[in-house]
Design an enzyme around this catalytic site. Structure first.
Site, PDB file in Angstrom:
ATOM      1  N   SER A  88       3.743   9.439 -12.647  1.00  0.00           N
ATOM      2  CA  SER A  88       3.513  10.512 -13.609  1.00  0.00           C
ATOM      3  C   SER A  88       2.973  11.768 -12.908  1.00  0.00           C
ATOM      4  CB  SER A  88       2.578  10.005 -14.716  1.00  0.00           C
ATOM      5  OG  SER A  88       2.652  10.817 -15.865  1.00  0.00           O
ATOM      6  N   HIS A 237       6.401   4.012 -20.053  1.00  0.00           N
ATOM      7  CA  HIS A 237       5.900   4.905 -19.014  1.00  0.00           C
ATOM      8  C   HIS A 237       4.988   4.180 -18.020  1.00  0.00           C
ATOM      9  CE1 HIS A 237       4.955   8.733 -17.230  1.00  0.00           C
ATOM     10  NE2 HIS A 237       3.676   8.690 -17.573  1.00  0.00           N
TER      11      HIS A 237
END
Length: 259
Positions: A88, A237
């Site tokens: 991320s 994610h």
């Protein structure tokens, strides 16, 4: 110059180095599942991003400054070449390091992020964090209750609460909430460079995540022409936490294919 907190695991000079960089609101423990798997074949350097964990707070967010601080720590440790793995926000910082220090980075592995700008997607997180008055907070349980009024996912609440700690009878966040909120558009911006990174790059997408999309391919190839992508099915994610073994196997195979 702000200091970057770090840990070294499997300190064996005969092994190559891999550097693990966590994402927004996190700390170096977030990638501990991968860290344990990589220590068999690598010396592992785990870092807290600036403004996170036990690293120093900074005045203004920029990818350039974050990359510089981590690159400086790598150099201080006498490391001449690394595999970089970032998740991320940590993935974006890893990209910036590779683009600005091409000789340092032998392989680049990016978990569920593209080098593009993103529209705001943490409004509810900031609302939840701001709902907690640290000066009058009585317990961690109270903090979770306040977060739950804004953040539905229990896993996200628990992730954030890992950065809540008590010291001298007062509560604190380990991340620099004021800076991250003020400079959110900066950390959501695209990665830019006039010179592409020519080395091997792997992007891994979580199937249920919308961070890494086919529409990002052109921008990605412009900066990373020697890149490939893989997808892990059934995860979102947080693919490194949901499927650490599979994530490790994919990254290891990528590294082995580019000796």
């Amino acid at each position: 110059m702000p200091s970057v907190n770090y840990q070294v695991h499997s300190n064996d000079p005969s092994k190559p180095w891999i550097v693990l960089i966590h994402g927004l609101f996190g700390n170096l423990d977030n990638l501990s599942g991968l860290r344990r798997l990589f220590t068999g074949q690598f010396q592992v350097l785990c870092v807290d991003l600036p403004d996170h964990g036990k690293s120093d707070f900074t005045e203004v967010f920029s990818f350039e400054s974050y990359a510089q601080l981590i690159r400086q720590k790598i150099t201080e440790l006498g490391i001449s070449q690394v595999t970089l793995l970032g998740h991320s926000l940590g993935g974006k910082v890893a990209m910036k390091i590779a683009l600005t220090s091409q000789d340092l980075v032998k392989h680049l592995a990016i978990l569920d992020i593209a080098p593009v700008s993103y529209s705001p997607r943490h409004d509810n997180v900031f609302e939840g964090l701001n709902a907690i008055d640290l000066h009058h907070l009585e317990s961690r349980k109270q903090a979770e209750l306040l977060l739950s009024q804004h953040i539905v996912e229990s896993g996200v609440r628990q992730f954030l609460l890992k950065s809540l700690y008590s010291q001298d009878e007062s509560w604190h966040w380990r991340f620099n909430l004021n800076l991250l909120q003020r400079d959110y558009l900066r950390l959501s911006a695209a990665i830019e460079s006039n010179i592409p990174y020519p080395g091997p790059v792997l992007f891994i997408k979580g199937q249920r995540s919308d961070y890494l999309l086919s529409e990002h391919k052109a921008a990605t190839l412009e900066l990373f022409p020697n890149s490939q992508s893989k997808m892990i099915k059934g995860v979102g994610h947080w693919l490194h936490a949901e499927e650490p073994n599979l994530c490790f196997e994919i990254v290891s195979a990528f590294i082995d294919s580019h000796p």
